[in-house]
Write a protein that holds these residues in place. Structure first.
Motif, PDB file in Angstrom:
ATOM      1  N   LEU A 166     -38.277  65.784   1.068  1.00 43.26           N
ATOM      2  CA  LEU A 166     -37.984  64.663   1.969  1.00 43.26           C
ATOM      3  C   LEU A 166     -36.968  63.717   1.333  1.00 43.26           C
ATOM      4  O   LEU A 166     -36.039  63.245   2.003  1.00 43.26           O
ATOM      5  CB  LEU A 166     -39.261  63.868   2.267  1.00 43.26           C
ATOM      6  CG  LEU A 166     -40.249  64.413   3.300  1.00 43.26           C
ATOM      7  CD1 LEU A 166     -41.429  63.458   3.431  1.00 43.26           C
ATOM      8  CD2 LEU A 166     -39.571  64.589   4.659  1.00 43.26           C
ATOM      9  N   ALA A 167     -37.141  63.458   0.045  1.00 43.55           N
ATOM     10  CA  ALA A 167     -36.211  62.557  -0.657  1.00 43.55           C
ATOM     11  C   ALA A 167     -34.797  63.125  -0.609  1.00 43.55           C
ATOM     12  O   ALA A 167     -33.827  62.410  -0.337  1.00 43.55           O
ATOM     13  CB  ALA A 167     -36.664  62.344  -2.096  1.00 43.55           C
TER      14      ALA A 167
ATOM     15  N   VAL B  49     -46.612  64.858   5.678  1.00 42.76           N
ATOM     16  CA  VAL B  49     -46.975  65.290   4.320  1.00 42.76           C
ATOM     17  C   VAL B  49     -48.275  64.611   3.882  1.00 42.76           C
ATOM     18  O   VAL B  49     -49.164  65.242   3.308  1.00 42.76           O
ATOM     19  CB  VAL B  49     -45.839  64.986   3.309  1.00 42.76           C
ATOM     20  CG1 VAL B  49     -46.265  65.346   1.891  1.00 42.76           C
ATOM     21  CG2 VAL B  49     -44.567  65.737   3.683  1.00 42.76           C
ATOM     22  N   ALA B  50     -48.396  63.320   4.209  1.00 43.10           N
ATOM     23  CA  ALA B  50     -49.599  62.590   3.804  1.00 43.10           C
ATOM     24  C   ALA B  50     -50.838  63.164   4.492  1.00 43.10           C
ATOM     25  O   ALA B  50     -51.884  63.347   3.865  1.00 43.10           O
ATOM     26  CB  ALA B  50     -49.454  61.101   4.131  1.00 43.10           C
ATOM     27  N   ALA B  51     -50.710  63.475   5.780  1.00 50.08           N
ATOM     28  CA  ALA B  51     -51.869  63.972   6.530  1.00 50.08           C
ATOM     29  C   ALA B  51     -52.343  65.309   5.961  1.00 50.08           C
ATOM     30  O   ALA B  51     -53.543  65.579   5.905  1.00 50.08           O
ATOM     31  CB  ALA B  51     -51.506  64.117   8.006  1.00 50.08           C
TER      32      ALA B  51
ATOM     33  N   ALA C 201     -45.695  67.559  -4.505  1.00 49.15           N
ATOM     34  CA  ALA C 201     -44.461  67.052  -5.115  1.00 49.15           C
ATOM     35  C   ALA C 201     -43.250  67.696  -4.447  1.00 49.15           C
ATOM     36  O   ALA C 201     -42.252  67.032  -4.140  1.00 49.15           O
ATOM     37  CB  ALA C 201     -44.453  67.351  -6.613  1.00 49.15           C
ATOM     38  N   ARG C 202     -43.373  68.986  -4.204  1.00 47.05           N
ATOM     39  CA  ARG C 202     -42.261  69.715  -3.598  1.00 47.05           C
ATOM     40  C   ARG C 202     -41.952  69.150  -2.210  1.00 47.05           C
ATOM     41  O   ARG C 202     -40.778  68.985  -1.846  1.00 47.05           O
ATOM     42  CB  ARG C 202     -42.659  71.183  -3.505  1.00 47.05           C
ATOM     43  CG  ARG C 202     -41.506  72.128  -3.386  1.00 47.05           C
ATOM     44  CD  ARG C 202     -42.032  73.540  -3.515  1.00 47.05           C
ATOM     45  NE  ARG C 202     -41.027  74.501  -3.167  1.00 47.05           N
ATOM     46  CZ  ARG C 202     -41.289  75.643  -2.528  1.00 47.05           C
ATOM     47  NH1 ARG C 202     -42.516  75.945  -2.170  1.00 47.05           N
ATOM     48  NH2 ARG C 202     -40.308  76.469  -2.256  1.00 47.05           N
ATOM     49  N   SER C 203     -43.011  68.839  -1.458  1.00 39.68           N
ATOM     50  CA  SER C 203     -42.787  68.277  -0.114  1.00 39.68           C
ATOM     51  C   SER C 203     -42.128  66.898  -0.187  1.00 39.68           C
ATOM     52  O   SER C 203     -41.188  66.605   0.548  1.00 39.68           O
ATOM     53  CB  SER C 203     -44.110  68.139   0.639  1.00 39.68           C
ATOM     54  OG  SER C 203     -44.768  69.362   0.701  1.00 39.68           O
TER      55      SER C 203
ATOM     56  N   ALA D  68     -35.490  69.829  -3.571  1.00 39.79           N
ATOM     57  CA  ALA D  68     -36.607  69.428  -4.430  1.00 39.79           C
ATOM     58  C   ALA D  68     -36.389  69.913  -5.867  1.00 39.79           C
ATOM     59  O   ALA D  68     -36.649  69.183  -6.835  1.00 39.79           O
ATOM     60  CB  ALA D  68     -37.918  69.986  -3.877  1.00 39.79           C
ATOM     61  N   ASP D  69     -35.913  71.148  -6.029  1.00 41.71           N
ATOM     62  CA  ASP D  69     -35.699  71.669  -7.380  1.00 41.71           C
ATOM     63  C   ASP D  69     -34.628  70.883  -8.127  1.00 41.71           C
ATOM     64  O   ASP D  69     -34.759  70.604  -9.311  1.00 41.71           O
ATOM     65  CB  ASP D  69     -35.282  73.142  -7.327  1.00 41.71           C
ATOM     66  CG  ASP D  69     -36.484  74.053  -7.159  1.00 41.71           C
ATOM     67  OD1 ASP D  69     -37.620  73.577  -7.333  1.00 41.71           O
ATOM     68  OD2 ASP D  69     -36.282  75.238  -6.843  1.00 41.71           O
TER      69      ASP D  69
END
Lengths: 253, 329
Positions: free
Chosen positions: A59-60, A127-129, A53-55, A70-71
């Protein structure tokens, strides 16, 4: 952000929020799980999900470029800005409910991440990998537990079947593409949910069959999490999770 | 060395001429620093004492998950949430190695858990205190894990091999937790006024209970001598407590926090800090079940175990079915 960036931002929130809310739910088991080995395993999965989630949320935030990290995204958005799929906010219930919720999500999460490992977007691909290796273990573990419970005792069979029946209507949303999903697929960035759905159905059929469970008849599916329309539960999850940063907005932790 | 055996006086603990050949050989081996392994002969009292000590430690890890687990869902940043999750998970892991170490002495995990649940077995009393603010998570890491390390580092050289080896792993992870706890508080004391107040309040509540973690004063500690002869305890309670105080007071000063003890003073001659009187009445009350959270902690553990019974039964039943199918195939 232009439309395309806006859609990518939405997509990243969906990925991050689903992981975060499920990780948050799971972490409430620590200290209360049925056996010590499950304290470890539940903790592991929760750790992976919150880490992922943090990653995604980082990115978002980078994409949005409004100074939200992220926080900031996790702790200062209200329920209507959350984009997690509804199944992740379902209460923990008994251990059968937690396991079935996990399995139905993992069976979607794994092929989703497999696809995203080939995304045209570098950040998403990376991130997906990394995450897909973790989720490979999640889905193996939750499948094994569904089988153990389904093909265990009469009580465990009843409990896991009840969980499957109850959670079924929250599965359609994960597998049904909307405009954002379509646009991202088109751009080579997002996953093909039709393929994810094939893989999901295959696994769910095989595992429930081995577990001697009966799949519910296709029924009405709940929708809305991906667009910010949630169940009543999310408000409480966020109230608990966000309490400190919102009470002391100037503090750093 | 053997003279230390006299005070407990059961079969396995007689010294000199009263000890059997086997007992003398056993003690000689310990005196030489050779570790005792599961298949070696050992006096029954040694085995029982170790099972009691190791299982108490295991129970403490498991009960200790509760006060901290409390805050995982409320951790104020994702990084802190990950750190706390990993920490509580490590505690489950420590419980696991320690129950396994106790199993090498012939105890079963289920029996040990029964003893915890019906109140026969003890666990560290520190976990009967509540975690009231986020700063408590820092205070537990810094003080409680700090005190635990002080107790446990010498056990990495204890006479029983499996316990010593479990402690090596546990201590490595505990020192990591202690640093993380201290770092959490450092961030808070450098933060807002409210954060500083939380940090001071946490120290005020955790200081004395942490000192009590070392157990009664040496004069009141009944089993110390025997355990030291067996090298399953390497220093007395008061020695370890003093080390902890000497180490911790300067750390509190560095944080800009004050120790809640008006009698605390540095003794130039001895090179040690001196503290005021520990409230032993509170200590014994908490040990005997009257702490602020004793009942809740035990009830939470019992509920988890009872609610999980059907899950464990399902796993067993499924494993049996598989085995039968494999045999039939």
């Amino acid at each position: 952000m232009n439309t395309r960036e806006q859609q990518q931002f939405e997509y990243l929130l969906r990925l991050g929020d689903s992981d975060l809310i499920l990780g948050q739910r799971l972490s409430a088991w620590l200290g209360h799980a049925p056996v010590l080995e499950e304290e470890m395993a539940t903790g592991n999965v929760a750790l992976d999900l919150v880490g992922q989630a943090r990653s995604w949320l980082s990115l978002a935030g980078e994409l949005e470029a409004q100074g939200r990290d992220a926080d900031r995204l996790a702790y200062f958005r209200d329920a209507f800005d959350y984009r997690n799929v509804l199944i992740t906010e379902r209460p923990n219930g008994d251990y059968a409910y937690t396991i079935m919720r996990q399995f139905l999500f993992d069976a979607y999460h794994y092929p989703l991440l497999q696809q995203l490992s080939g995304s045209a977007h570098e950040g998403i691909r990376e991130v997906a990998a990394k995450s897909v290796k973790e989720v490979e273990y999640h889905v193996r573990r939750s499948s094994e537990w569904v089988i153990r419970m389904g093909d265990g005792t009469q009580e465990s069979h009843q409990r896991i079947q009840a969980a499957l029946d109850d959670l079924w209507m929250y599965t359609g949303e994960m597998l049904t593409p909307d405009d954002v999903d379509d646009a991202l697929l088109e751009a080579g960035v997002g996953a093909d949910l039709e393929q994810v759905a094939w893989s999901w159905h295959d696994r769910v059929r095989a595992v429930t069959e081995e577990a001697t469970l009966t799949l519910p008849d296709e029924s009405w599916m709940q929708q809305g999490g991906k667009q910010g329309r949630h169940t009543e539960h999310l408000g409480y999850i966020l109230a608990e999770m966000q309490h400190l940063p919102r009470s002391y907005p100037d503090a750093r932790w | 060395m053997y003279s230390q055996f006299v005070d407990t006086g059961s079969d396995g603990q007689k010294g000199g001429q009263d000890a059997s050949e086997q007992e003398r050989a056993f003690q000689a081996r310990i005196d030489e620093g050779i570790s005792i392994e599961p298949k070696d002969w050992m006096p029954e009292k040694y085995r029982k004492t170790l099972v009691r000590q190791i299982s108490q430690h295991a129970h403490s890890e498991i009960v200790g998950m509760l006060p901290e687990g409390n805050w995982i869902t409320r951790a104020p940043s994702l990084r802190r949430k990950l750190i706390l999750l990993a920490k509580v998970q490590d505690e489950a892991g420590h419980g696991l190695y320690l129950y396994s170490a106790a199993e090498t002495l012939g105890a079963s995990r289920d029996d040990l858990l029964d003893a915890l649940h019906d109140g026969r077995a003890k666990y560290s009393s520190i976990f009967n205190y509540p975690t009231l603010t986020w700063a408590d998570i820092g205070a537990i890491g810094w003080l409680v894990d700090g005190a635990a390390i002080m107790n446990q580092v010498p056990l990495c050289r204890c006479s029983y091999g499996p316990y010593a080896r479990a402690m090596v792993r546990v201590c490595k992870e505990e020192s990591f937790h202690q640093r993380q706890g201290y770092e959490l508080l450092l961030e808070m004391v450098n933060g807002t006024e409210e954060q500083k107040a939380m940090a001071q309040d946490a120290l005020n509540r955790w200081w004395w209970p942490s000192l009590m973690m070392f157990g009664p004063a040496d004069g009141d500690s009944v089993h110390t001598q025997q355990s030291m002869a067996w090298k399953i305890k390497r220093h007395t309670n008061d020695e370890l407590r003093q080390r902890f105080i000497d180490q911790t007071v300067p750390q509190a000063h560095y944080l800009g926090l004050s120790i809640p003890d008006p009698d605390l003073r540095w003794n130039e001659e001895t090179g040690h800090y001196e503290i005021g009187e520990i409230d032993w009445d509170e200590f014994w009350n908490v040990v005997n079940g009257n702490g602020p959270c004793n009942r809740e902690r035990l009830a939470a553990r019992r509920t988890a175990y009872e609610d999980g019974a059907w899950v464990r039964e399902a796993a067993r039943a499924h494993a049996e079915k598989r085995q039968k199918r494999r045999a039939a195939a």
